[in-house]
Design an enzyme around this catalytic site. Structure first.
Site, PDB file in Angstrom:
ATOM      1  N   HIS A 105      11.443   6.023   0.917  1.00 64.67           N
ATOM      2  CA  HIS A 105      11.118   4.992  -0.091  1.00 64.67           C
ATOM      3  C   HIS A 105       9.695   5.181  -0.592  1.00 64.67           C
ATOM      4  O   HIS A 105       8.817   5.653   0.160  1.00 64.67           O
ATOM      5  CB  HIS A 105      11.326   3.583   0.469  1.00 64.67           C
ATOM      6  CG  HIS A 105      10.386   3.183   1.566  1.00 64.67           C
ATOM      7  ND1 HIS A 105       9.155   2.624   1.327  1.00 64.67           N
ATOM      8  CD2 HIS A 105      10.497   3.258   2.919  1.00 64.67           C
ATOM      9  CE1 HIS A 105       8.553   2.357   2.471  1.00 64.67           C
ATOM     10  NE2 HIS A 105       9.340   2.736   3.466  1.00 64.67           N
ATOM     11  N   ASP A 107       8.172   2.480  -2.346  1.00 66.85           N
ATOM     12  CA  ASP A 107       7.508   1.168  -2.455  1.00 66.85           C
ATOM     13  C   ASP A 107       6.609   0.973  -1.244  1.00 66.85           C
ATOM     14  O   ASP A 107       6.918   1.426  -0.132  1.00 66.85           O
ATOM     15  CB  ASP A 107       8.531   0.031  -2.586  1.00 66.85           C
ATOM     16  CG  ASP A 107       9.567   0.017  -1.471  1.00 66.85           C
ATOM     17  OD1 ASP A 107      10.104   1.091  -1.140  1.00 66.85           O
ATOM     18  OD2 ASP A 107       9.826  -1.073  -0.916  1.00 66.85           O
ATOM     19  N   ASP A 138       3.606   4.754   5.729  1.00 69.73           N
ATOM     20  CA  ASP A 138       4.884   4.069   5.435  1.00 69.73           C
ATOM     21  C   ASP A 138       5.123   4.073   3.940  1.00 69.73           C
ATOM     22  O   ASP A 138       4.818   3.125   3.268  1.00 69.73           O
ATOM     23  CB  ASP A 138       4.801   2.652   6.008  1.00 69.73           C
ATOM     24  CG  ASP A 138       6.110   1.904   5.907  1.00 69.73           C
ATOM     25  OD1 ASP A 138       7.125   2.505   5.529  1.00 69.73           O
ATOM     26  OD2 ASP A 138       6.092   0.695   6.174  1.00 69.73           O
ATOM     27  N   GLU A 172      12.677  -0.538  -0.364  1.00 63.21           N
ATOM     28  CA  GLU A 172      13.022  -0.555   1.068  1.00 63.21           C
ATOM     29  C   GLU A 172      12.355  -1.746   1.764  1.00 63.21           C
ATOM     30  O   GLU A 172      12.938  -2.382   2.644  1.00 63.21           O
ATOM     31  CB  GLU A 172      12.593   0.758   1.746  1.00 63.21           C
ATOM     32  CG  GLU A 172      13.142   0.937   3.174  1.00 63.21           C
ATOM     33  CD  GLU A 172      12.284   0.301   4.274  1.00 63.21           C
ATOM     34  OE1 GLU A 172      12.788   0.110   5.389  1.00 63.21           O
ATOM     35  OE2 GLU A 172      11.113  -0.021   4.005  1.00 63.21           O
ATOM     36  N   GLU A 173      11.132  -2.020   1.365  1.00 66.12           N
ATOM     37  CA  GLU A 173      10.353  -3.054   2.060  1.00 66.12           C
ATOM     38  C   GLU A 173      10.937  -4.452   1.859  1.00 66.12           C
ATOM     39  O   GLU A 173      10.541  -5.383   2.557  1.00 66.12           O
ATOM     40  CB  GLU A 173       8.891  -3.022   1.595  1.00 66.12           C
ATOM     41  CG  GLU A 173       8.142  -1.738   1.934  1.00 66.12           C
ATOM     42  CD  GLU A 173       7.890  -1.570   3.435  1.00 66.12           C
ATOM     43  OE1 GLU A 173       8.235  -2.463   4.214  1.00 66.12           O
ATOM     44  OE2 GLU A 173       7.353  -0.505   3.819  1.00 66.12           O
ATOM     45  N   GLU A 196      10.898   8.042   8.246  1.00 62.88           N
ATOM     46  CA  GLU A 196      10.021   6.885   8.466  1.00 62.88           C
ATOM     47  C   GLU A 196       9.108   7.218   9.645  1.00 62.88           C
ATOM     48  O   GLU A 196       9.420   8.092  10.457  1.00 62.88           O
ATOM     49  CB  GLU A 196      10.860   5.634   8.793  1.00 62.88           C
ATOM     50  CG  GLU A 196      11.585   5.021   7.605  1.00 62.88           C
ATOM     51  CD  GLU A 196      10.791   3.903   6.899  1.00 62.88           C
ATOM     52  OE1 GLU A 196       9.574   3.754   7.164  1.00 62.88           O
ATOM     53  OE2 GLU A 196      11.402   3.206   6.083  1.00 62.88           O
ATOM     54  N   HIS A 396       1.576  -1.383   7.278  1.00 62.55           N
ATOM     55  CA  HIS A 396       1.444  -2.782   6.828  1.00 62.55           C
ATOM     56  C   HIS A 396       0.090  -3.378   7.196  1.00 62.55           C
ATOM     57  O   HIS A 396      -0.145  -4.543   6.919  1.00 62.55           O
ATOM     58  CB  HIS A 396       2.557  -3.681   7.385  1.00 62.55           C
ATOM     59  CG  HIS A 396       3.929  -3.305   6.917  1.00 62.55           C
ATOM     60  ND1 HIS A 396       4.911  -4.240   6.713  1.00 62.55           N
ATOM     61  CD2 HIS A 396       4.484  -2.122   6.586  1.00 62.55           C
ATOM     62  CE1 HIS A 396       6.028  -3.626   6.303  1.00 62.55           C
ATOM     63  NE2 HIS A 396       5.784  -2.336   6.229  1.00 62.55           N
TER      64      HIS A 396
END
Lengths: 429, 429
Positions: A105, A107, A138, A172-173, A196, A396
């Protein structure tokens, strides 16, 4: 089982070593694009260019919110995807080999408070071999490993027998709407890999999760005569304790050896509590928000029903709940769990390449969080493993970063895995 | 004990009956001024006019925030009182009588959501004998009763022997800075009366209260691996339970017969809980806000110290708290408790006039909430009773209203109380 010879391994290693600078520059370029939700187009155009450079057929489209809206696996805070295209690159194999789907992903979650970052969150600054920035771990680092792996295969003139499908997805998030759209567009393969940040652990199984909200009711009164009211805070204590008991119950059923070292394989996390608005009033509502972990083999719907039934038992805990049942809603994000047999052939191939490159035994686990792999496995009929560079501890968070060496090592393992899985029959002219 | 004769009672009743319309109009005029915090000047100018009409010497001043700031009883969300004057009217007695201080606040709490009101909150609409509007009950209705009582005494040409001091104060709703300023300005009397809405019950004692905030700490982690963190929600449960135990302990010590019918004489109300901001993160902080009731004879400081000491015991409940003690702060409002001997002479006078007018036995209680009476009694050396028209159930709520008949009956009882307390020696010419 086909296995690239030592000589081939050496050449892959050389190619990637030669392209470290280019790989770093590419990751930097991607990190410098703040591809938060709704702002993914620029980075996708960059990925599409890369895929064209790899002589892949590129399919770029914006997911259709209306089509997705009716789907039981659709879960997103938005219904329009204008400006948020998916990109898929396909390279047909020469035939006779197994196909693979690579998914990553683009995003990223918001950067949070900038003053907590040592470097600008979209700088891609490289310090001491680490590349800093939101999305570095990520999972633009993993995506870079995929592109480097494909680059090495092409650079060495290898023609794979099986098809390679590269999915660069949005969303995805927030619950996987990008991958869902790609599945609905028809993309399938014999197996899939998502890089990931597992820190090189291999996850054949992954925990799913769903967000829930529980509204606990009380009755308002002045704090000086609080006995005339019913405190929603006190009632919420019983609800929290009841949920902790459900977590215990659910986890007591998990016997999968992949969870042997995990104290709570499928946690129910209460992340938010909010109730009342005046110190001297009895609060009449408390809102709880949380994340329910879903076991790899479990259906989301079954987990939802268990939670609902469990909350209904609250009336036996306290008669107040019979008249004032807490209200349960599912909202926000959900990630479908996934389970691939640890004996699956792709597991064997990946483990072998891991051993060859890392000279070590891989760690096999069930992931404590969901990825789009659950959707690919459960809905897309494409058994998906999760394996990649980077550690989730920094994802994150401020000062997210990735060790560049790990990106290159992952690229090597992935390149060798693709070669072994898809097979190859000749060098190109 | 001096007691107005039946004939005088009759004349007071007549005068007030004749002035019902004027009294209603006055209350309406006051309610139509939205005298929320910071916006009290207009209504105070109106009150000052009324006091001048009663031939009182008027003292109008803005409390001095700097002077107040250093005072141990000062508690306010603001430090400047520009636009928020106090008004005091003084009518010297002819001598030889007991003085009285009448106190009422003009500040009102905000109206809240207008769509929950059947009538405009500042309309003063009269429907079925009830006057609607923010402040009608709390406590412009009581203030109107005071002014009517003084009007009747003047209208009948009665000259009181004792001094009458009328205090129209700001800031009661936020902790009493208006009354504090009036005390510091030197106003004292032999006794005081505040016509807060007691629904005609007489409160010689009143509960004080203070607002507190407790910050409970945890340690953040991803919800999928929540065992790596420490949930501030789970820790806050222990804090809440610990506070409930403190409430029980403190109330077990209350033996005052005035609290005989009160299940929790001095409650500790938890009104607000707030923690975490993401469903799938372990929350690292939970904030609790509440109101601690303080017993009539208790010192605020003693109650604060008890709470602090109690929270320190949490380390015995859970070792986590030894390393991460919850943080206690006192903020926002506080109301000093008050206690007047139920045998106080003003009690006797007031009860007698109540019986004479209502033909019923008065209810004597300890109030479950604080007023400025605590400050007058404890700090101002002026024993204060609380007695007035209106019910607290509608105060601070939408559709606040007061039964006009109650305002007039209260005015009669208060007029007769002033006459009996201060004494009178002649009619004016």
């Amino acid at each position: 089982m086909p296995n690239p010879k030592a000589e081939l391994r050496e050449r892959i290693h050389e190619w990637i070593t030669l392209h470290r600078e280019a790989g770093t520059a590419l990751l930097q370029q991607m990190v410098r694009i703040a591809s938060t939700q709704g702002n993914e187009k620029e980075v996708q155009l960059l990925v599409a260019d890369q895929l064209r450079g790899l002589r892949m057929d590129v399919d770029m489209w914006e997911p259709d919110g209306e089509e997705l809206a009716g789907h039981p696996y659709f879960c997103s805070p938005r219904s329009r995807f204008a400006g948020s295209p998916n990109v898929v690159g396909v390279r047909k194999g020469t035939g006779g080999g197994r196909s693979i789907l690579l998914n990553g992903h683009v995003d990223v979650v918001p950067e949070g408070q900038r003053n907590q970052w040592a470097y600008d969150p979209y700088s891609g600054e490289v310090v001491d071999g680490k590349l800093y920035g939101r999305g570095s771990t990520d999972m633009k680092g993993g995506n870079t490993a995929l592109l480097l792996a494909l680059g090495a295969i092409q650079g060495l003139g290898l023609k794979l027998k099986g098809d390679v499908i590269f999915q660069s997805v949005v969303e995805e998030e927030s619950g996987g709407a990008g991958t869902l759209a790609a599945i609905l567009r028809g993309y399938r393969a014999d197996a899939a890999l998502i890089p990931e940040p597992t820190n090189f652990r291999i996850f054949p199984k992954q925990q799913g999760s769903m967000w829930f909200r529980i509204e606990v009711k009380g009755r308002s009164a002045h704090g000086g005569t609080r006995y005339e009211g019913v405190s929603a805070i006190e009632k919420s204590i019983k609800v929290v304790q009841h949920i902790l008991a459900l977590e215990k119950e659910r986890n007591s059923r998990i016997t999968d050896p992949l969870y042997a070292n995990n104290p709570i394989p499928i946690p129910i996390n209460l992340g938010v509590i909010q109730g009342g608005n005046w110190p001297s009033s009895v609060p009449d509502t408390v809102k709880l928000e949380g994340r329910m972990g879903v076991a790899p083999e479990e259906k989301l719907q079954d987990a939802k029903e268990e939670m609902l039934g469990w909350l209904e038992q609250l009336k036996d805990v306290d008669p107040w709940f019979a008249e004032h049942p807490p209200e349960l809603t599912w909202f926000g994000a959900q990630w479908v769990p996934g389970s691939v047999d640890p004996e699956h052939p792709l597991m064997q191939v990946l483990m072998e390449q891991f051993r060859a490159v890392k000279q070590d035994e891989p760690v096999i686990e069930a992931s404590p969080w969901g990825t789009d792999g659950g959707l690919l496995t459960q809905l897309g009929d494409t058994p998906c493993l999760v394996f990649g560079p980077g550690i989730t501890q920094v994802a994150h968070y401020p000062n997210e970063h990735i060790v560049l060496e790990d990106v290159f090592v992952a690229a090597e393992i992935i390149a060798l895995t693709l070669i072994a899985w898809c097979g190859f029959d000749r060098m190109e002219a």
